[in-house]
Design an enzyme around this catalytic site. Structure first.
Site, PDB file in Angstrom:
ATOM      1  N   HIS A  17      45.011  34.978  41.513  1.00 27.96           N
ATOM      2  CA  HIS A  17      43.807  34.223  41.867  1.00 27.96           C
ATOM      3  C   HIS A  17      44.173  32.924  42.579  1.00 27.96           C
ATOM      4  O   HIS A  17      43.572  32.565  43.598  1.00 27.96           O
ATOM      5  CB  HIS A  17      42.991  33.871  40.616  1.00 27.96           C
ATOM      6  CG  HIS A  17      42.407  35.048  39.914  1.00 27.96           C
ATOM      7  ND1 HIS A  17      42.501  35.202  38.553  1.00 27.96           N
ATOM      8  CD2 HIS A  17      41.714  36.122  40.369  1.00 27.96           C
ATOM      9  CE1 HIS A  17      41.883  36.323  38.194  1.00 27.96           C
ATOM     10  NE2 HIS A  17      41.407  36.903  39.288  1.00 27.96           N
ATOM     11  N   LYS A  41      29.861  41.730  29.990  1.00 31.88           N
ATOM     12  CA  LYS A  41      31.290  41.745  29.693  1.00 31.88           C
ATOM     13  C   LYS A  41      31.586  40.953  28.432  1.00 31.88           C
ATOM     14  O   LYS A  41      30.957  39.938  28.160  1.00 31.88           O
ATOM     15  CB  LYS A  41      32.085  41.117  30.859  1.00 31.88           C
ATOM     16  CG  LYS A  41      32.386  42.065  31.978  1.00 31.88           C
ATOM     17  CD  LYS A  41      33.362  41.413  32.939  1.00 31.88           C
ATOM     18  CE  LYS A  41      33.927  42.398  33.910  1.00 31.88           C
ATOM     19  NZ  LYS A  41      34.909  41.791  34.808  1.00 31.88           N
ATOM     20  N   ARG A  90      44.299  44.796  46.211  1.00 35.37           N
ATOM     21  CA  ARG A  90      45.615  45.112  45.658  1.00 35.37           C
ATOM     22  C   ARG A  90      46.075  46.497  46.058  1.00 35.37           C
ATOM     23  O   ARG A  90      47.259  46.741  46.196  1.00 35.37           O
ATOM     24  CB  ARG A  90      45.583  45.019  44.131  1.00 35.37           C
ATOM     25  CG  ARG A  90      45.417  43.611  43.610  1.00 35.37           C
ATOM     26  CD  ARG A  90      45.297  43.623  42.120  1.00 35.37           C
ATOM     27  NE  ARG A  90      44.037  44.294  41.775  1.00 35.37           N
ATOM     28  CZ  ARG A  90      43.372  44.127  40.655  1.00 35.37           C
ATOM     29  NH1 ARG A  90      43.856  43.358  39.717  1.00 35.37           N
ATOM     30  NH2 ARG A  90      42.236  44.749  40.432  1.00 35.37           N
ATOM     31  N   SER A 128      43.542  40.254  35.478  1.00 38.63           N
ATOM     32  CA  SER A 128      43.191  39.516  34.263  1.00 38.63           C
ATOM     33  C   SER A 128      43.258  40.413  33.036  1.00 38.63           C
ATOM     34  O   SER A 128      43.655  39.972  31.955  1.00 38.63           O
ATOM     35  CB  SER A 128      41.791  38.913  34.392  1.00 38.63           C
ATOM     36  OG  SER A 128      41.782  37.909  35.371  1.00 38.63           O
TER      37      SER A 128
END
Length: 161
Positions: A17, A41, A90, A128
């Protein structure tokens, strides 16, 4: 003026990040790091804690601000006056998902454009959720997150057991 939003949950913030923030800030005039408040979440950190950590992390980058939002990103874009969304990729699987979201956002708010930055190779594995899992089992997370957050992450991980 190029105003962008780099949205995410940042739960917790990682070196990946941080890299995306620095690289994005070098491209645009103003970058808002937008912390998504997603009540669906089960977050490790509260929105306020994540905003605070990101402000600490970005305090020396003059064109970066940190804010939180809930609801649709395009609505937040309209509110903030930003027209660029920054997303990191990614892997190819990220691209397929992000492309669909980018096209949907553009249909909903034609003024918005999404730019994709390929994640730095040394962070391409990092997420994360990987950090949360390592921390929960007492693994070494110092290679994944800025040093000032390591102890906070361990404390939160142990509180949630």
């Amino acid at each position: 003026m190029k105003k962008a939003v780099y949205p995410g949950s940042f739960d917790p913030v990682t070196f990946g990040h941080e890299d995306m923030i620095k690289r994005s800030a070098a491209i645009v005039d103003e970058l808002i790091v937008g912390v998504l408040n997603n009540s669906e979440k089960n977050s490790l950190f509260s929105v306020g804690e994540r905003v605070s950590m990101l402000k600490e992390l970005t305090k020396d980058i003059p064109n970066v601000t940190v804010d939180s939002f809930d609801g649709l990103l395009v609505d937040y874009m309209k509110e903030s006056g930003a027209t660029i969304i920054v997303r990191g990729l990614r892997a190819v699987t990220d691209f397929e998902y992000e492309l669909q979201i980018a096209q949907t956002n553009h249909v909903e708010y034609p003024a918005v454009e999404t730019i994709f930055l390929v994640t730095n190779l040394k962070y391409s594995y990092l997420s994360s959720s990987v950090v949360r899992e390592f921390a929960a089992y007492g693994g070494d997370i110092s290679k994944f997150v800025p040093p000032q957050f390591v102890d906070r992450i361990y404390r939160k991980s142990n509180m949630n057991k």
